[in-house]
Structure formats: C-alpha cells, structure tokens
Motif scaffolding. Sequence first.
Motif, PDB file in Angstrom:
ATOM      1  N   LEU A  50       0.756  -1.134   0.044  1.00 52.17           N
ATOM      2  CA  LEU A  50       0.107   0.131   0.002  1.00 52.17           C
ATOM      3  C   LEU A  50       0.900   1.267   0.068  1.00 52.17           C
ATOM      4  O   LEU A  50       1.987   1.091   0.476  1.00 52.17           O
ATOM      5  N   PHE A  51       0.274   2.389  -0.541  1.00 45.31           N
ATOM      6  CA  PHE A  51       1.195   3.563  -0.479  1.00 45.31           C
ATOM      7  C   PHE A  51       0.473   4.506   0.845  1.00 45.31           C
ATOM      8  O   PHE A  51       0.781   5.543   0.924  1.00 45.31           O
ATOM      9  N   SER A  52      -0.128   3.887   1.748  1.00 45.17           N
ATOM     10  CA  SER A  52      -0.606   4.387   2.940  1.00 45.17           C
ATOM     11  C   SER A  52       0.165   3.599   4.054  1.00 45.17           C
ATOM     12  O   SER A  52       0.295   2.679   4.049  1.00 45.17           O
ATOM     13  N   ARG A  53       0.683   4.414   5.189  1.00 43.33           N
ATOM     14  CA  ARG A  53       1.155   3.949   6.494  1.00 43.33           C
ATOM     15  C   ARG A  53       0.241   3.197   7.243  1.00 43.33           C
ATOM     16  O   ARG A  53      -1.148   3.649   7.237  1.00 43.33           O
ATOM     17  N   TRP A  54       0.861   2.440   8.266  1.00 37.38           N
ATOM     18  CA  TRP A  54      -0.165   1.829   9.051  1.00 37.38           C
ATOM     19  C   TRP A  54      -1.031   2.928   9.937  1.00 37.38           C
ATOM     20  O   TRP A  54      -1.981   2.685  10.385  1.00 37.38           O
ATOM     21  N   SER A  55      -0.430   4.210  10.151  1.00 36.42           N
ATOM     22  CA  SER A  55      -0.870   5.294  10.713  1.00 36.42           C
ATOM     23  C   SER A  55      -2.222   5.843  10.073  1.00 36.42           C
ATOM     24  O   SER A  55      -3.339   6.377  10.586  1.00 36.42           O
ATOM     25  N   GLU A  56      -2.418   5.554   8.836  1.00 37.90           N
ATOM     26  CA  GLU A  56      -3.455   5.878   7.960  1.00 37.90           C
ATOM     27  C   GLU A  56      -4.402   4.564   7.435  1.00 37.90           C
ATOM     28  O   GLU A  56      -5.432   4.743   6.688  1.00 37.90           O
ATOM     29  N   LEU A  57      -4.090   3.538   8.189  1.00 44.21           N
ATOM     30  CA  LEU A  57      -4.924   2.308   7.804  1.00 44.21           C
ATOM     31  C   LEU A  57      -5.644   1.496   9.106  1.00 44.21           C
ATOM     32  O   LEU A  57      -6.059   0.678   8.656  1.00 44.21           O
ATOM     33  N   VAL A  58      -5.430   2.414  10.362  1.00 41.88           N
ATOM     34  CA  VAL A  58      -6.342   1.610  11.381  1.00 41.88           C
ATOM     35  C   VAL A  58      -7.266   2.512  11.593  1.00 41.88           C
ATOM     36  O   VAL A  58      -7.152   3.801  11.966  1.00 41.88           O
ATOM     37  N   ASP A  59      -8.738   2.178  11.716  1.00 45.57           N
ATOM     38  CA  ASP A  59      -9.739   2.887  12.430  1.00 45.57           C
ATOM     39  C   ASP A  59      -9.721   3.250  13.874  1.00 45.57           C
ATOM     40  O   ASP A  59      -9.370   2.156  14.353  1.00 45.57           O
ATOM     41  N   PRO A  60      -9.811   4.438  14.052  1.00 49.30           N
ATOM     42  CA  PRO A  60      -9.792   4.745  15.635  1.00 49.30           C
ATOM     43  C   PRO A  60     -10.613   3.641  16.539  1.00 49.30           C
ATOM     44  O   PRO A  60     -10.319   3.249  17.579  1.00 49.30           O
ATOM     45  N   ALA A  61     -11.914   3.851  16.293  1.00 52.27           N
ATOM     46  CA  ALA A  61     -12.736   2.782  16.887  1.00 52.27           C
ATOM     47  C   ALA A  61     -12.201   1.285  17.019  1.00 52.27           C
ATOM     48  O   ALA A  61     -12.287   0.628  18.066  1.00 52.27           O
ATOM     49  N   ALA A  62     -11.816   0.914  15.768  1.00 50.12           N
ATOM     50  CA  ALA A  62     -11.294  -0.634  15.987  1.00 50.12           C
ATOM     51  C   ALA A  62      -9.913  -0.847  16.863  1.00 50.12           C
ATOM     52  O   ALA A  62      -9.880  -1.755  17.266  1.00 50.12           O
ATOM     53  N   GLU A  63      -9.306   0.414  16.831  1.00 53.41           N
ATOM     54  CA  GLU A  63      -8.031   0.343  17.545  1.00 53.41           C
ATOM     55  C   GLU A  63      -8.181   0.208  19.025  1.00 53.41           C
ATOM     56  O   GLU A  63      -7.709  -0.321  19.654  1.00 53.41           O
ATOM     57  N   ARG A  64      -9.313   1.184  19.439  1.00 53.90           N
ATOM     58  CA  ARG A  64      -9.401   1.054  20.881  1.00 53.90           C
ATOM     59  C   ARG A  64     -10.301  -0.174  21.158  1.00 53.90           C
ATOM     60  O   ARG A  64     -10.053  -0.884  22.300  1.00 53.90           O
ATOM     61  N   LEU A  65     -11.093  -0.928  20.303  1.00 55.31           N
ATOM     62  CA  LEU A  65     -11.593  -2.401  20.607  1.00 55.31           C
ATOM     63  C   LEU A  65     -10.620  -3.256  20.655  1.00 55.31           C
ATOM     64  O   LEU A  65     -10.438  -4.079  21.475  1.00 55.31           O
ATOM     65  N   LEU A  66      -9.577  -3.219  19.642  1.00 56.39           N
ATOM     66  CA  LEU A  66      -8.236  -4.307  19.662  1.00 56.39           C
ATOM     67  C   LEU A  66      -7.380  -3.865  20.880  1.00 56.39           C
ATOM     68  O   LEU A  66      -6.998  -4.958  21.423  1.00 56.39           O
ATOM     69  N   THR A  67      -7.156  -2.949  21.230  1.00 59.83           N
ATOM     70  CA  THR A  67      -6.331  -2.583  22.238  1.00 59.83           C
ATOM     71  C   THR A  67      -6.703  -3.176  23.488  1.00 59.83           C
ATOM     72  O   THR A  67      -5.746  -3.719  24.510  1.00 59.83           O
ATOM     73  N   GLN A  68      -8.050  -3.263  23.955  1.00 58.53           N
ATOM     74  CA  GLN A  68      -8.448  -3.799  25.101  1.00 58.53           C
ATOM     75  C   GLN A  68      -8.364  -5.290  24.972  1.00 58.53           C
ATOM     76  O   GLN A  68      -8.406  -6.082  26.182  1.00 58.53           O
ATOM     77  N   ALA A  69      -7.958  -5.826  23.980  1.00 58.39           N
ATOM     78  CA  ALA A  69      -7.860  -7.229  23.776  1.00 58.39           C
ATOM     79  C   ALA A  69      -6.218  -7.688  23.765  1.00 58.39           C
ATOM     80  O   ALA A  69      -5.890  -8.695  23.484  1.00 58.39           O
ATOM     81  N   GLY A  70      -5.600  -6.448  23.945  1.00 52.25           N
ATOM     82  CA  GLY A  70      -4.094  -6.742  24.007  1.00 52.25           C
ATOM     83  C   GLY A  70      -3.269  -6.386  22.592  1.00 52.25           C
ATOM     84  O   GLY A  70      -2.129  -6.729  22.460  1.00 52.25           O
ATOM     85  N   TRP A  71      -3.942  -5.996  21.723  1.00 47.60           N
ATOM     86  CA  TRP A  71      -3.199  -5.768  20.332  1.00 47.60           C
ATOM     87  C   TRP A  71      -2.532  -4.620  20.343  1.00 47.60           C
ATOM     88  O   TRP A  71      -2.749  -3.657  21.069  1.00 47.60           O
ATOM     89  N   VAL A  72      -1.371  -4.747  19.879  1.00 52.83           N
ATOM     90  CA  VAL A  72      -0.592  -3.307  19.638  1.00 52.83           C
ATOM     91  C   VAL A  72      -0.452  -3.109  18.250  1.00 52.83           C
ATOM     92  O   VAL A  72       0.000  -3.874  17.285  1.00 52.83           O
ATOM     93  N   ARG A  73      -0.678  -1.896  17.747  1.00 49.54           N
ATOM     94  CA  ARG A  73      -0.539  -1.346  16.393  1.00 49.54           C
ATOM     95  C   ARG A  73       0.778  -1.568  15.804  1.00 49.54           C
ATOM     96  O   ARG A  73       1.798  -1.205  16.603  1.00 49.54           O
ATOM     97  N   PRO A  74       0.965  -1.986  14.576  1.00 47.42           N
ATOM     98  CA  PRO A  74       2.642  -2.155  14.056  1.00 47.42           C
ATOM     99  C   PRO A  74       3.155  -0.533  13.809  1.00 47.42           C
ATOM    100  O   PRO A  74       2.164   0.265  14.086  1.00 47.42           O
ATOM    101  N   ASP A  75       4.115  -0.477  13.580  1.00 49.38           N
ATOM    102  CA  ASP A  75       4.948   0.701  13.567  1.00 49.38           C
ATOM    103  C   ASP A  75       4.178   1.707  12.485  1.00 49.38           C
ATOM    104  O   ASP A  75       4.091   1.252  11.521  1.00 49.38           O
ATOM    105  N   GLY A  76       3.605   2.806  12.998  1.00 48.46           N
ATOM    106  CA  GLY A  76       2.879   3.786  12.074  1.00 48.46           C
ATOM    107  C   GLY A  76       3.574   4.054  10.891  1.00 48.46           C
ATOM    108  O   GLY A  76       2.856   4.492  10.120  1.00 48.46           O
TER     109      GLY A  76
END
Length: 443
Positions: A50-76
């Motif tokens: 992709l030509f978008s970075r991880w910082s532009e590919l993760v939905d904010p609400a999804a990140e909050r939901l995933l974070t509660q389950a212990g997920w860590v976003r890849p390098d932005g």
Amino acid sequence: MRELPVVVVGAGPAGLSVAANLVERGERVLVLEAGDRAGAAVSEWNHVRLFSRWSELVDPAAERLLTQAGWVRPDGDVYPKGEEWVESYLRPLAEVLGDRVRFGARVVGLARRGRDRIVDSGREAEPLTVHVRTADGEERITARAVIDASGTWGSPNPLGGDGLPAVGEKAAAAQITYRIPDLVADRARYAGKRIAVAGSGHSALTVLVVLAELAEQEPGTEIVWLLRRGAVGNAFGGGEADQLPARGALGLRAKKAAEAGHISTVTGFRTAVVERAEDGRLTLESFDGHRVEGVDEVVVLTGFRPDLSWLSEIRLDLDPVLQAPTKLAPLIDPNVHSCGTVYPHGEAELRHPEPNVYLVGIKSYGRAPTFLSLTGYEQARSVVAAIAGDHEAAGRVELVLPETGVCGGAGVFDEPEARKNEGGCCGSPENGVLTIGFAPSAH
C-alpha cells in the motif's frame, strides 16, 4: 426496531470499521461476508504494498476495541503489503468481533419487508429484509439498518473503451487479467512477452514499474502502455508535491521507467476489438482504427464499478454519471477535478431516500477513482453516529485528507483547456519512505 441488528455487508476495512463503531456505541451488529475470511478481497492482492502507512490504515474505534484485547498496532511509519494488512489488523479485528461476523454468507437481495420499491404505504414502519445465500441454502435476516460496505473488487471495468467489453474480449480471457500481476508467482507468464497495459491510475503505474524491472532482467519483454486520454498529462501524479510520499514516489518511478525506454506509450487508444491471430497473439484495435499487434498478454486496470443488482428494490439516490450518492458525486467527479482530495463528508452526503440504508467505503464512490481508507473510516463513524441517534457527532468533520499534488479539471479526456491548470498546487509533503504499491480497493 431497536431490538433488530444493524447488518453490515462485507468484512473488509470499511465493513469492520462500521462494526467496531457500532460495538463501541452498544449497538447490535451482524457482519455478513461472502468470503471465507476477513479481508477476503484484500487477500487477492496480498503481494501489493500500500502507499498508506499503518498510521493511516487503522480505524480509531477498531484500534480502541483491539487494544482492549491486548493488540499492539504495528509501527505507524511502515507501509504494509496486503497480506500484512489482513493478518496484522483485519483478521484480529474480526476475531475480537467474534460471532458478530459470519463468513460464507453472500447477500443477494435487500428490500423493505413486504414492500417492493414502488410501494409507499407503510414503508417506513417496516424493517429491512436481507436475503442471504449460504452453503446451507437461502435465508432472510430482518434488520433495523443496512450498511453496504461490500466494495467493488468483484466488478472490474472492462478493456472496452465504451464501458462494455470489447468485441472478442471475453473470448481472449485467458490472456487478459484485470488485477495487478504477481510477478513472483506468475513470472513465466510475462517474462519475454509483449504486454499491453491499459489504464492510467495508480494500479497501472505500479504495473508499469514492476514490468519495467522485469524487462531489465528478461530480454524480449516489451511493454505497451495504452492510455484512453489524449496525452500523458498528469498521469504520473504530483510527485514531490503529493502529501502521501509513497504515492508521489510511485508516479516518479513510473515516469522514470517510461523515460528509460522500457515502455512505449499509445495515447487516445480506446479499445473496440480484440482479435486472436493464428499464432495465438492478440491484436487490439481502437475505435478510430488504430491497431496494436503482437500482444501476448493484456493487463487491464481501468478501475472498478459498484454491483447494484442486489439493491434493485431499494430507493437509492445515485448520480447518473458516477453511480455515487448524488450529494457526494460533485466532490469526487474526475471530469470536474483531478486533485484526488475530497472534502470530508459523512452521513449527510451518504443518505438515501430509503431510511437507514447506506453505501460506505469504496462502493460509495461508484465509478470514481482514488479512495483512501481514512475516508471510509470517517464515513463509518458518521453513519453509525446517525443510526445511534447522535446527530451532532454525525454532522462533525473529524478528518483532513492529504492532497495528491495534482490539480485542475483534467478529467478522463485531458481537454486542453483543463490541462492549463495542471501542476503541484496542492502544497508540499513531509519527507517519507519511498515505497511502491497500490491497494486497488482501499489504501
């Protein structure tokens, strides 16, 4: 109706974004995905970066939901490939959503319960019925609202220059692909061959770059770039003026490949006929009689279109040109502008005469090109807010989109008057990593 679920069609980036926003607001949601996994369409272009970075590919609400389950976003700052987007984000998100996501469930129809599209009486008092086909047969699901995030991946535009398949196009299907080739898996198919590439978007630029690299390594490899527009014009994009650095770099590398002599360009070529010679090679003929002969393979990257067939009983307000919502169409029409930057929009622009039915994600763009995942995430946030009754949040703008660095109303024919306005008038980008790649359905 409050007891009924909101049904989301498609478990891709936009659909799962909608689901995450609904869960965050405490709404019942059911996601129906025709494929066997989350991001099934993305999985078909696993090899593309992709030509978008991880910082532009993760939905904010999804990140909050995933974070509660212990997920860590890849390098932005990293640009993932399609397979990485699926495995590191879409699949974990679907797992967190659990049984709210059903796979192998293809939506084949949508209607107002007991009402076809011409009936007014009692229409708004009835829920929606979603007709679904599964391995066990057909069923109907009653829904409070339906958000179509099914994308356009399954409906690529044809090679034919009038929007319909060229004469002989279907007969030559074995030598035509409508996707970005995987030159690791399919190298032998293209090495040493004469290849015609039709299209002027980012997918086409990606293919020109990788095929030019193949030509350097494999003698006899020839590339013919077929452009429907009358001149190359701004087809290479905004370069260093693009606020997505990787997107700008893609255009610069494609331009360099063309200037290096690996690519011959034919402008004003709108394919009318595909003929197969006795030696099995193809000849492409344009509507004005121009012929490109001796072609072994054709890569068609002329965009996508929405499948509206299963929405035939729903009252949609669609622009007659783009097949996008009428209020959204002027913002994205390539005949009017080529900036690629769309004014941030949400529920108000996506609303249809049929209450509680929305098209979001790339399908909402109809036939317009260049869709960013950030746009889909903002659409999801706004639409879900409206469904939940939070109209203040639905009307807010929470997104600033990056400029492409290409301005002017060039349109698809590159009219001379429009080309006067070409140039990098959209500001300068910050420095970034130079990577090549394009996500054909969301990036």
